[in-house]
Motif scaffolding. Structure first.
Motif, PDB file in Angstrom:
ATOM      1  N   TRP A   1     -38.818 -39.564  44.188  1.00 18.20           N
ATOM      2  CA  TRP A   1     -39.040 -37.882  44.092  1.00 18.20           C
ATOM      3  C   TRP A   1     -39.665 -38.027  42.437  1.00 18.20           C
ATOM      4  O   TRP A   1     -39.123 -38.443  41.616  1.00 18.20           O
ATOM      5  CB  TRP A   1     -38.197 -37.084  44.167  1.00 18.20           C
ATOM      6  CG  TRP A   1     -37.542 -36.956  45.478  1.00 18.20           C
ATOM      7  CD1 TRP A   1     -37.624 -38.017  46.413  1.00 18.20           C
ATOM      8  CD2 TRP A   1     -36.864 -35.859  45.999  1.00 18.20           C
ATOM      9  NE1 TRP A   1     -37.269 -37.291  47.736  1.00 18.20           N
ATOM     10  CE2 TRP A   1     -36.688 -36.406  47.374  1.00 18.20           C
ATOM     11  CE3 TRP A   1     -36.395 -34.716  45.481  1.00 18.20           C
ATOM     12  CZ2 TRP A   1     -36.078 -35.316  48.072  1.00 18.20           C
ATOM     13  CZ3 TRP A   1     -35.554 -33.779  46.431  1.00 18.20           C
ATOM     14  CH2 TRP A   1     -35.188 -34.266  47.869  1.00 18.20           C
TER      15      TRP A   1
ATOM     16  N   GLU B   1     -41.785 -35.333  39.155  1.00 22.42           N
ATOM     17  CA  GLU B   1     -41.780 -34.012  38.774  1.00 22.42           C
ATOM     18  C   GLU B   1     -43.222 -33.888  38.308  1.00 22.42           C
ATOM     19  O   GLU B   1     -43.539 -34.693  37.290  1.00 22.42           O
ATOM     20  CB  GLU B   1     -40.744 -33.772  37.511  1.00 22.42           C
ATOM     21  CG  GLU B   1     -40.599 -32.382  37.080  1.00 22.42           C
ATOM     22  CD  GLU B   1     -39.752 -32.475  35.967  1.00 22.42           C
ATOM     23  OE1 GLU B   1     -38.827 -31.554  35.981  1.00 22.42           O
ATOM     24  OE2 GLU B   1     -39.699 -33.104  34.887  1.00 22.42           O
TER      25      GLU B   1
ATOM     26  N   GLY C   1     -43.938 -34.639  34.606  1.00 17.35           N
ATOM     27  CA  GLY C   1     -42.830 -33.951  33.895  1.00 17.35           C
ATOM     28  C   GLY C   1     -42.136 -35.201  33.346  1.00 17.35           C
ATOM     29  O   GLY C   1     -42.214 -35.907  33.296  1.00 17.35           O
TER      30      GLY C   1
ATOM     31  N   VAL D   1     -34.909 -23.071  38.109  1.00 16.62           N
ATOM     32  CA  VAL D   1     -36.091 -23.574  38.028  1.00 16.62           C
ATOM     33  C   VAL D   1     -37.325 -22.897  38.780  1.00 16.62           C
ATOM     34  O   VAL D   1     -37.210 -22.259  39.848  1.00 16.62           O
ATOM     35  CB  VAL D   1     -36.125 -25.040  38.758  1.00 16.62           C
ATOM     36  CG1 VAL D   1     -37.377 -25.637  38.530  1.00 16.62           C
ATOM     37  CG2 VAL D   1     -34.955 -25.726  37.981  1.00 16.62           C
TER      38      VAL D   1
ATOM     39  N   LEU E   1     -42.503 -34.055  45.397  1.00 18.76           N
ATOM     40  CA  LEU E   1     -42.996 -33.627  44.160  1.00 18.76           C
ATOM     41  C   LEU E   1     -42.075 -32.277  43.786  1.00 18.76           C
ATOM     42  O   LEU E   1     -42.247 -31.414  44.669  1.00 18.76           O
ATOM     43  CB  LEU E   1     -44.226 -33.552  43.975  1.00 18.76           C
ATOM     44  CG  LEU E   1     -45.144 -34.512  44.378  1.00 18.76           C
ATOM     45  CD1 LEU E   1     -46.719 -33.868  44.634  1.00 18.76           C
ATOM     46  CD2 LEU E   1     -45.144 -35.451  43.486  1.00 18.76           C
ATOM     47  N   LEU E   2     -41.641 -32.391  42.781  1.00 20.81           N
ATOM     48  CA  LEU E   2     -41.038 -30.763  41.940  1.00 20.81           C
ATOM     49  C   LEU E   2     -42.014 -30.461  41.134  1.00 20.81           C
ATOM     50  O   LEU E   2     -42.453 -31.167  40.046  1.00 20.81           O
ATOM     51  CB  LEU E   2     -39.630 -31.322  41.137  1.00 20.81           C
ATOM     52  CG  LEU E   2     -39.429 -29.949  40.406  1.00 20.81           C
ATOM     53  CD1 LEU E   2     -39.126 -28.651  41.550  1.00 20.81           C
ATOM     54  CD2 LEU E   2     -38.077 -30.247  39.683  1.00 20.81           C
TER      55      LEU E   2
ATOM     56  N   TRP F   1     -40.724 -27.263  45.672  1.00 17.95           N
ATOM     57  CA  TRP F   1     -40.916 -28.474  46.163  1.00 17.95           C
ATOM     58  C   TRP F   1     -42.152 -28.749  46.835  1.00 17.95           C
ATOM     59  O   TRP F   1     -42.448 -27.879  47.820  1.00 17.95           O
ATOM     60  CB  TRP F   1     -39.770 -28.854  46.902  1.00 17.95           C
ATOM     61  CG  TRP F   1     -38.343 -29.090  46.175  1.00 17.95           C
ATOM     62  CD1 TRP F   1     -37.249 -27.959  46.238  1.00 17.95           C
ATOM     63  CD2 TRP F   1     -37.917 -29.856  45.199  1.00 17.95           C
ATOM     64  NE1 TRP F   1     -35.978 -28.456  45.392  1.00 17.95           N
ATOM     65  CE2 TRP F   1     -36.666 -29.608  44.791  1.00 17.95           C
ATOM     66  CE3 TRP F   1     -38.553 -31.058  44.921  1.00 17.95           C
ATOM     67  CZ2 TRP F   1     -35.917 -30.454  43.882  1.00 17.95           C
ATOM     68  CZ3 TRP F   1     -37.827 -31.978  44.077  1.00 17.95           C
ATOM     69  CH2 TRP F   1     -36.585 -31.611  43.351  1.00 17.95           C
TER      70      TRP F   1
ATOM     71  N   ASN G   1     -38.981 -36.137  34.735  1.00 11.82           N
ATOM     72  CA  ASN G   1     -38.103 -36.857  35.498  1.00 11.82           C
ATOM     73  C   ASN G   1     -38.515 -37.393  36.734  1.00 11.82           C
ATOM     74  O   ASN G   1     -39.579 -37.095  37.324  1.00 11.82           O
ATOM     75  CB  ASN G   1     -36.964 -35.559  36.168  1.00 11.82           C
ATOM     76  CG  ASN G   1     -36.270 -34.934  35.074  1.00 11.82           C
ATOM     77  OD1 ASN G   1     -35.455 -35.426  34.425  1.00 11.82           O
ATOM     78  ND2 ASN G   1     -36.647 -33.796  34.755  1.00 11.82           N
TER      79      ASN G   1
ATOM     80  N   THR H   1     -45.694 -30.679  36.258  1.00 11.24           N
ATOM     81  CA  THR H   1     -45.343 -29.488  35.571  1.00 11.24           C
ATOM     82  C   THR H   1     -46.724 -28.750  35.487  1.00 11.24           C
ATOM     83  O   THR H   1     -47.789 -29.428  35.480  1.00 11.24           O
ATOM     84  CB  THR H   1     -44.959 -29.595  33.839  1.00 11.24           C
ATOM     85  OG1 THR H   1     -45.895 -30.167  33.183  1.00 11.24           O
ATOM     86  CG2 THR H   1     -43.669 -30.024  34.034  1.00 11.24           C
TER      87      THR H   1
ATOM     88  N   ARG I   1     -43.030 -27.757  38.819  1.00 13.81           N
ATOM     89  CA  ARG I   1     -42.442 -26.594  38.089  1.00 13.81           C
ATOM     90  C   ARG I   1     -43.264 -26.127  36.844  1.00 13.81           C
ATOM     91  O   ARG I   1     -43.984 -26.871  36.349  1.00 13.81           O
ATOM     92  CB  ARG I   1     -41.021 -27.025  37.392  1.00 13.81           C
ATOM     93  CG  ARG I   1     -40.727 -28.273  36.393  1.00 13.81           C
ATOM     94  CD  ARG I   1     -39.583 -28.203  35.941  1.00 13.81           C
ATOM     95  NE  ARG I   1     -39.512 -29.318  34.795  1.00 13.81           N
ATOM     96  CZ  ARG I   1     -40.073 -29.036  33.480  1.00 13.81           C
ATOM     97  NH1 ARG I   1     -40.382 -27.627  33.112  1.00 13.81           N
ATOM     98  NH2 ARG I   1     -40.169 -29.819  32.592  1.00 13.81           N
TER      99      ARG I   1
END
Length: 111
Positions: free
Chosen positions: A64, A66, A6, A93, A106-107, A97, A8, A68, A109
């Motif tokens: 952390w 991100e 991602g 979002v 990890l996000l 998580w 971020n 996708t 998304r």
């Protein structure tokens, strides 16, 4: 299943280290500040955004990341990673998580 990085990266920094950490990335590294909030400062970090977040009740810094995927739920199952949605509210979002085997948050998304 395609999973991509991602945009971020977040450093979750203890309250007592936050001011000096923000100053380090701003003044010594020279990263441009993109946004300043009471509890977070965002820096341009190449093509990504580095968020330095102040965490009130934390003793060490966490990183952390991100990721996708078109279908975050299917990606979570593919990774065989734990659901960790209790960590922070996701608001609008579309994602979850989770964490890797080493415990890096990890996000995951939709992207």
């Amino acid at each position: 299943m395609e999973i991509k990085p991602g945009g971020n990266i977040a450093l979750k920094v203890p309250r007592h280290r936050w001011t000096e950490t923000v100053a380090f990335y701003r003044d010594r590294v020279g990263l441009p500040v993109l946004r300043e909030l009471p509890e977070s400062t965002a820096f341009a970090f190449g093509t990504m955004t580095l968020w330095v977040d102040r965490v009130e009740r934390q003793s060490q810094t966490d990183v952390w990341l991100e990721l996708t995927a078109e279908d975050p739920g299917a990606a979570l199952a593919h990774l065989q990673s734990p659901l960790r949605d209790e960590l922070e509210p996701l608001g609008t979002v579309d994602g979850h998580w989770t964490s890797d085997p080493a415990g890096v948050v990890l996000l995951l998304r939709r992207g």
